[in-house]
Write a protein that holds these residues in place. Structure first.
Motif, PDB file in Angstrom:
ATOM      1  N   PRO A  60       0.816  -1.209   0.000  1.00  0.00           N
ATOM      2  CA  PRO A  60       0.000   0.000   0.000  1.00  0.00           C
ATOM      3  C   PRO A  60       0.856   1.269   0.000  1.00  0.00           C
ATOM      4  O   PRO A  60       2.051   1.221   0.313  1.00  0.00           O
ATOM      5  CB  PRO A  60      -0.812  -0.108   1.284  1.00  0.00           C
ATOM      6  CG  PRO A  60      -0.401  -1.342   1.972  1.00  0.00           C
ATOM      7  CD  PRO A  60       0.629  -2.040   1.189  1.00  0.00           C
ATOM      8  N   GLN A  61       0.207   2.377  -0.312  1.00  0.00           N
ATOM      9  CA  GLN A  61       0.957   3.646  -0.397  1.00  0.00           C
ATOM     10  C   GLN A  61       1.611   4.031   0.930  1.00  0.00           C
ATOM     11  O   GLN A  61       2.598   4.742   0.942  1.00  0.00           O
ATOM     12  CB  GLN A  61       0.039   4.763  -0.897  1.00  0.00           C
ATOM     13  CG  GLN A  61      -0.187   4.649  -2.394  1.00  0.00           C
ATOM     14  CD  GLN A  61      -1.216   5.625  -2.943  1.00  0.00           C
ATOM     15  OE1 GLN A  61      -2.160   5.210  -3.575  1.00  0.00           O
ATOM     16  NE2 GLN A  61      -1.049   6.916  -2.720  1.00  0.00           N
ATOM     17  N   THR A  62       1.069   3.523   2.041  1.00  0.00           N
ATOM     18  CA  THR A  62       1.681   3.799   3.345  1.00  0.00           C
ATOM     19  C   THR A  62       3.059   3.133   3.457  1.00  0.00           C
ATOM     20  O   THR A  62       3.870   3.508   4.295  1.00  0.00           O
ATOM     21  CB  THR A  62       0.771   3.283   4.471  1.00  0.00           C
ATOM     22  OG1 THR A  62       0.201   2.040   4.042  1.00  0.00           O
ATOM     23  CG2 THR A  62      -0.340   4.265   4.779  1.00  0.00           C
ATOM     24  N   GLU A 122       1.690  24.221  -0.608  1.00  0.00           N
ATOM     25  CA  GLU A 122       0.693  23.993  -1.656  1.00  0.00           C
ATOM     26  C   GLU A 122       1.058  24.737  -2.929  1.00  0.00           C
ATOM     27  O   GLU A 122       1.334  25.941  -2.898  1.00  0.00           O
ATOM     28  CB  GLU A 122      -0.658  24.494  -1.125  1.00  0.00           C
ATOM     29  CG  GLU A 122      -1.806  24.264  -2.070  1.00  0.00           C
ATOM     30  CD  GLU A 122      -3.140  24.704  -1.464  1.00  0.00           C
ATOM     31  OE1 GLU A 122      -3.125  25.254  -0.330  1.00  0.00           O
ATOM     32  OE2 GLU A 122      -4.167  24.524  -2.125  1.00  0.00           O
ATOM     33  N   TYR A 123       1.038  24.012  -4.003  1.00  0.00           N
ATOM     34  CA  TYR A 123       1.191  24.642  -5.327  1.00  0.00           C
ATOM     35  C   TYR A 123      -0.045  25.497  -5.567  1.00  0.00           C
ATOM     36  O   TYR A 123      -1.179  25.019  -5.419  1.00  0.00           O
ATOM     37  CB  TYR A 123       1.327  23.553  -6.388  1.00  0.00           C
ATOM     38  CG  TYR A 123       1.043  24.027  -7.797  1.00  0.00           C
ATOM     39  CD1 TYR A 123       2.078  24.462  -8.627  1.00  0.00           C
ATOM     40  CD2 TYR A 123      -0.268  24.069  -8.299  1.00  0.00           C
ATOM     41  CE1 TYR A 123       1.803  24.914  -9.918  1.00  0.00           C
ATOM     42  CE2 TYR A 123      -0.543  24.532  -9.577  1.00  0.00           C
ATOM     43  CZ  TYR A 123       0.497  24.949 -10.379  1.00  0.00           C
ATOM     44  OH  TYR A 123       0.233  25.400 -11.640  1.00  0.00           O
ATOM     45  N   LEU A 124       0.183  26.770  -5.979  1.00  0.00           N
ATOM     46  CA  LEU A 124      -0.952  27.654  -6.265  1.00  0.00           C
ATOM     47  C   LEU A 124      -1.085  27.954  -7.752  1.00  0.00           C
ATOM     48  O   LEU A 124      -2.182  28.098  -8.269  1.00  0.00           O
ATOM     49  CB  LEU A 124      -0.796  28.971  -5.506  1.00  0.00           C
ATOM     50  CG  LEU A 124      -0.850  28.911  -3.971  1.00  0.00           C
ATOM     51  CD1 LEU A 124      -0.685  30.313  -3.390  1.00  0.00           C
ATOM     52  CD2 LEU A 124      -2.157  28.290  -3.492  1.00  0.00           C
ATOM     53  N   GLY A 182       0.986  10.665 -13.322  1.00  0.00           N
ATOM     54  CA  GLY A 182       0.155   9.968 -12.334  1.00  0.00           C
ATOM     55  C   GLY A 182      -1.317  10.310 -12.483  1.00  0.00           C
ATOM     56  O   GLY A 182      -1.809  10.582 -13.578  1.00  0.00           O
ATOM     57  N   ASP A 183      -2.024  10.296 -11.347  1.00  0.00           N
ATOM     58  CA  ASP A 183      -3.461  10.570 -11.375  1.00  0.00           C
ATOM     59  C   ASP A 183      -3.779  11.962 -11.918  1.00  0.00           C
ATOM     60  O   ASP A 183      -4.919  12.225 -12.298  1.00  0.00           O
ATOM     61  CB  ASP A 183      -4.057  10.437  -9.966  1.00  0.00           C
ATOM     62  CG  ASP A 183      -4.510   9.017  -9.684  1.00  0.00           C
ATOM     63  OD1 ASP A 183      -4.038   8.100 -10.387  1.00  0.00           O
ATOM     64  OD2 ASP A 183      -5.339   8.823  -8.771  1.00  0.00           O
ATOM     65  N   ALA A 184      -2.807  12.836 -11.945  1.00  0.00           N
ATOM     66  CA  ALA A 184      -3.028  14.156 -12.534  1.00  0.00           C
ATOM     67  C   ALA A 184      -3.466  14.011 -13.995  1.00  0.00           C
ATOM     68  O   ALA A 184      -4.175  14.870 -14.517  1.00  0.00           O
ATOM     69  CB  ALA A 184      -1.751  14.999 -12.441  1.00  0.00           C
TER      70      ALA A 184
HETATM   71  C1  LIG Z   1      -9.282   6.603  -0.855  1.00  0.00           C
HETATM   72  C2  LIG Z   1      -8.526   6.108  -2.081  1.00  0.00           C
HETATM   73  C3  LIG Z   1      -8.402   4.736  -2.291  1.00  0.00           C
HETATM   74  C4  LIG Z   1      -7.730   4.271  -3.400  1.00  0.00           C
HETATM   75  N1  LIG Z   1      -7.613   2.920  -3.572  1.00  0.00           N
HETATM   76  C5  LIG Z   1      -6.975   2.452  -4.660  1.00  0.00           C
HETATM   77  C6  LIG Z   1      -6.866   1.058  -4.890  1.00  0.00           C
HETATM   78  O1  LIG Z   1      -7.379   0.261  -4.133  1.00  0.00           O
HETATM   79  N2  LIG Z   1      -6.147   0.631  -5.987  1.00  0.00           N
HETATM   80  C7  LIG Z   1      -5.572   1.522  -6.880  1.00  0.00           C
HETATM   81  O2  LIG Z   1      -4.922   1.106  -7.848  1.00  0.00           O
HETATM   82  N3  LIG Z   1      -5.699   2.841  -6.690  1.00  0.00           N
HETATM   83  C8  LIG Z   1      -6.386   3.314  -5.615  1.00  0.00           C
HETATM   84  N4  LIG Z   1      -6.494   4.650  -5.447  1.00  0.00           N
HETATM   85  C9  LIG Z   1      -5.892   5.517  -6.451  1.00  0.00           C
HETATM   86  C10 LIG Z   1      -4.413   5.681  -6.157  1.00  0.00           C
HETATM   87  O3  LIG Z   1      -4.284   6.170  -4.853  1.00  0.00           O
HETATM   88  C11 LIG Z   1      -3.774   6.614  -7.186  1.00  0.00           C
HETATM   89  O4  LIG Z   1      -3.899   6.046  -8.477  1.00  0.00           O
HETATM   90  C12 LIG Z   1      -2.304   6.902  -6.912  1.00  0.00           C
HETATM   91  O5  LIG Z   1      -2.145   7.390  -5.621  1.00  0.00           O
HETATM   92  C13 LIG Z   1      -1.777   7.930  -7.912  1.00  0.00           C
HETATM   93  O6  LIG Z   1      -0.550   8.445  -7.483  1.00  0.00           O
HETATM   94  P1  LIG Z   1      -0.204   9.976  -7.707  1.00  0.00           P
HETATM   95  O7  LIG Z   1       1.163  10.152  -7.136  1.00  0.00           O
HETATM   96  O8  LIG Z   1      -0.420  10.340  -9.110  1.00  0.00           O
HETATM   97  O9  LIG Z   1      -1.275  10.790  -6.876  1.00  0.00           O
HETATM   98  P2  LIG Z   1      -1.586  10.836  -5.326  1.00  0.00           P
HETATM   99  O10 LIG Z   1      -1.139   9.612  -4.645  1.00  0.00           O
HETATM  100  O11 LIG Z   1      -3.003  11.232  -5.205  1.00  0.00           O
HETATM  101  O12 LIG Z   1      -0.648  11.999  -4.806  1.00  0.00           O
HETATM  102  C14 LIG Z   1      -0.929  13.349  -5.042  1.00  0.00           C
HETATM  103  C15 LIG Z   1       0.019  14.171  -4.213  1.00  0.00           C
HETATM  104  O13 LIG Z   1      -0.138  15.535  -4.543  1.00  0.00           O
HETATM  105  C16 LIG Z   1      -0.275  16.307  -3.356  1.00  0.00           C
HETATM  106  N5  LIG Z   1      -1.022  17.503  -3.728  1.00  0.00           N
HETATM  107  C17 LIG Z   1      -2.298  17.611  -4.134  1.00  0.00           C
HETATM  108  N6  LIG Z   1      -2.573  18.897  -4.447  1.00  0.00           N
HETATM  109  C18 LIG Z   1      -1.439  19.604  -4.253  1.00  0.00           C
HETATM  110  C19 LIG Z   1      -1.076  20.970  -4.403  1.00  0.00           C
HETATM  111  N7  LIG Z   1      -1.945  21.878  -4.849  1.00  0.00           N
HETATM  112  N8  LIG Z   1       0.189  21.327  -4.079  1.00  0.00           N
HETATM  113  C20 LIG Z   1       1.099  20.426  -3.624  1.00  0.00           C
HETATM  114  N9  LIG Z   1       0.808  19.121  -3.469  1.00  0.00           N
HETATM  115  C21 LIG Z   1      -0.438  18.728  -3.788  1.00  0.00           C
HETATM  116  C22 LIG Z   1      -0.949  15.359  -2.378  1.00  0.00           C
HETATM  117  O14 LIG Z   1      -0.742  15.739  -1.061  1.00  0.00           O
HETATM  118  C23 LIG Z   1      -0.200  14.056  -2.722  1.00  0.00           C
HETATM  119  O15 LIG Z   1       1.051  14.018  -2.097  1.00  0.00           O
HETATM  120  C24 LIG Z   1      -7.164   5.162  -4.342  1.00  0.00           C
HETATM  121  C25 LIG Z   1      -7.280   6.536  -4.124  1.00  0.00           C
HETATM  122  C26 LIG Z   1      -7.950   7.012  -3.025  1.00  0.00           C
HETATM  123  C27 LIG Z   1      -8.064   8.505  -2.830  1.00  0.00           C
END
Ligand SMILES: Cc1cc2nc3c(=O)[nH]c(=O)nc-3n(C[C@H](O)[C@H](O)[C@H](O)COP(=O)(O)OP(=O)(O)OC[C@H]3O[C@@H](n4cnc5c(N)ncnc54)[C@H](O)[C@@H]3O)c2cc1C
Length: 585
Positions: free
Chosen positions: A129-131, A153-155, A320-322
């Motif tokens: 997990p992400q943790t 926070e990015y603005l 990523g999710d962005a």
């Molecule tokens: C509750 C939950 C459960 C999930 N369960 C699953 C699952 O079971 N299986 C699966 O495949 N995927 C799951 N996902 C999706 C998965 O978490 C994402 O696909 C993954 O985390 C994407 O990684 P990322 O780094 O792109 O984005 P994220 O992990 O979302 O990271 C985004 C980062 O950006 C930071 N951030 C946001 N806005 C700003 C800003 N304005 N300025 C600075 N920092 C900012 C946040 O604090 C975070 O650190 C789940 C998501 C959630 C919310």
């Protein structure tokens, strides 16, 4: 490439850092670590005061573990993750204590599929997990020189011809400041402000469902230890409405920590998460109230199916999710995010160091803008139902599964087929390994892409065709087994050749001097630095002994030549042309 800088000096006058990353999730954390490893000065700002506090994405596929291996931190992940063996089933039932509908041997653990996985990679899958993942990525990034600012926070940003000026807010003091960088990476998740500011175009249905995510501790070993699964899917009245298709108990830590997932209508908003509501739900899915639990977190989650068709603008890139929000069913979330960073980081590093032209960065968009995934629902169809709205009918059809006679036999067969079809979700090995990149960062050799001989979603098919991932083969050095993947990567291009390929070694030395970059040569064959005692590499390489394969820092094939030209000069010309083309120089 040299190891990362360990000081805080700005990259060059006028810049605070080379790359500013917004977000510290799997995409941002891996980007920071990769860039720091490649010797790029990098700052990461992240909105909150801590890393992921809930497990979220967890399935960590072989390709992702390969990235950890390239970074030299695979052991840190393996130490904390749940091992492959315990991921071996996906179980369908009415509740943990209730009727079992069937199991899917998952993530390549079926003996029929296991060899495919072992043949494709030196790495195993794990559940992390992400943790677990984020602290490893971020602490290693810091150890290698990345600067990280929490509660920041990015603005917004403005870019010009030479760089990007980002405005950020310190959330502890409320003060705003600017950061000047050459490039910005928006890894700020599904509600990305960076992607919004860039005006990236999105496609897809958007919010497809709502899911409640409830994390709790409870020792459920007696229901599950004999059928270890990451996911236990529960067919119950209402379970098919919204959410991920059915009710889910997901293992976080075997078998004492769990995530319960249950759907809600995103249009109506999440229900009230009272303790009593959560307990009722947990009792329903476990199938008895004879267990104790302690809830550690509860959150509503919107499941999106949404992806950007263009993922960068000028000096600002999103990852990523962005740029892609998948339903979680086959675990693409964090895996795809880490692959985005692996694709982009070496390109940024080469451009920042003056080793590549800026056009190399265009290939990020060409190679990583989106594709997507599959379905649920066949299990209900197998029972002859379209939904679970009539609990009496559901009960009746579930009873048929156990009844003698024609209807029972037909229903059992349909159920077996529906569950077997789930292999597309839980054994999609091809989706993981079969990317074929086509962009300016690949120099084609004029041959057509080898046709897939088996289902390309299910089965990995290795090839050295330019644009494909370097095939994994176990070779040996002084008798000790190493993977071909271990011989490349680490931020540098690598040239693979074999007996009779001396001209390539000479060419690599010449081209390396001309272009000012490291270009290690790996020669594999009897009496060479690496031997191929199993003959696996010879069977996979698709070139003659004296041919050459140029491999990118992200372990994708950039270029290949079937056999050596007559002279070292000619080899130098060929290799130099190809590498210049790939680097945009
Ligand atoms: C509750 C939950 C459960 C999930 N369960 C699953 C699952 O079971 N299986 C699966 O495949 N995927 C799951 N996902 C999706 C998965 O978490 C994402 O696909 C993954 O985390 C994407 O990684 P990322 O780094 O792109 O984005 P994220 O992990 O979302 O990271 C985004 C980062 O950006 C930071 N951030 C946001 N806005 C700003 C800003 N304005 N300025 C600075 N920092 C900012 C946040 O604090 C975070 O650190 C789940 C998501 C959630 C919310």
């Amino acid at each position: 490439m040299p190891a990362g800088p360990l000081d805080n000096t700005p990259a060059s006058p006028g810049y605070d850092t080379d790359v500013l990353i917004a977000g510290s999730g799997p995409a941002g954390g891996s980007m920071a670590l990769l860039l720091a490893t490649y010797g790029v000065r990098v700052k990461m700002i992240t909105k909150y005061g801590q890393l992921a506090d809930t497990p979220r994405a967890h399935i960590t596929n072989q390709r992702t573990v390969e990235v950890f291996r390239d970074l030299g931190i695979e052991h840190l992940l393996q130490r904390e993750a749940t091992p492959w063996e315990l991921m071996s089933n996906t179980t369908y039932c009415t509740s943990l204590a209730g009727q079992e509908l069937g199991r899917v041997p998952s993530w390549g653990t079926n003996p029929r599929r296991h060899a495919d996985y072992l043949l494709a990679s030196p790495c195993t899958m794990v559940d992390a997990p992400q943790t677990i993942v984020e602290p490893i990525l971020v602490s290693q990034a810091q150890a290698r020189g990345a600067k990280v600012r929490f509660d920041t926070e990015y603005l917004g940003h403005e870019q010009d011809a030479d760089g990007v000026t980002t405005t950020a807010r310190d959330r502890l003091t409320g003060t705003e400041h600017t950061v000047r960088s050459r490039y910005v990476v928006g890894a700020d998740g599904a509600r990305s402000k960076v992607a919004e500011d860039l005006g990236l175009p999105f496609e897809g249905p958007g919010a497809v469902a709502g899911a409640l995510s409830i994390v709790f501790e409870a020792d459920l070993s007696r229901f599950v230890a004999h059928r270890p699964s990451v996911l236990y899917w529960m067919l119950q009245p209402g379970a098919d409405e919204h959410g991920v298709g059915l009710g889910v108990l997901r293992m976080i830590k075997p078998w004492t920590e769990w995530m319960l997932i249950w759907g809600y209508d995103p249009a109506a908003g999440p229900p009230d998460f009272t303790d009593a509501f959560i307990r009722d739900l947990a009792v329903k899915l476990v199938g008895t109230d004879d267990f104790e639990m302690r809830v550690s977190s509860r959150a509503p989650w919107t499941i999106n199916h949404h992806f950007a068709t263009s993922i960068s603008k000028g000096r600002v890139f999103c990852a990523g999710d962005a740029i892609h929000r998948h339903p979680p069913n086959n675990g693409l979330g964090s895996n795809t995010s880490i692959q985005d960073s692996y694709n982009l980081a070496w390109k940024l590093a080469h451009v920042i160091k003056g080793l590549a032209g800026p056009s190399l960065l265009d290939s990020y968009d060409a190679e990583r803008a989106n594709k997507s995934i599959a379905d649920t629902g066949r299990i209900l169809e197998a029972l002859g139902l379209s939904d679970t709205s009539d609990p009496g009918k559901l009960e009746e059809r579930l009873a048929v599964l156990r009844a003698p006679g024609q209807d029972g036999e037909k229903t059992r067969e349909a159920m077996r087929e529906a569950i077997a079809y789930k292999s597309y979700e839980f054994n999609a090995h091809g989706v993981e390994h079969n990317h074929r990149y086509a962009s300016g960062a690949v120099d084609p050799d004029g041959t057509p892409m080898p046709a897939f001989t088996r289902d390309p979603d299910l089965y990995a098919q290795p090839t050295t065709w330019p644009g494909a991932k370097l095939p994994h083969a176990w070779v040996t050095r002084d008798g000790v087994r190493v993977s071909t993947l271990d011989l490349g990567g680490k931020g540098a291009f690598t040239l693979f050749t074999g007996i009779g390929g001396q001209v390539w070694a000479q060419a690599a030395a010449a081209v390396s001097a001309q272009l000012g970059l490291d270009l290690p040569v790996v020669s594999i064959g009897p009496g060479q630095a690496y031997e191929d005692p199993y003959g696996t590499w010879a069977g996979l390489r698709e070139i003659a002994d004296d041919g050459a394969i140029l491999v990118r820092p992200d372990l994708y094939v950039a270029y290949r030549v079937t056999s050596a030209p007559a002279s070292a000069d000619e080899a130098t010309t060929q290799l130099g042309r190809a590498l210049r083309a790939v680097l945009g120089r």
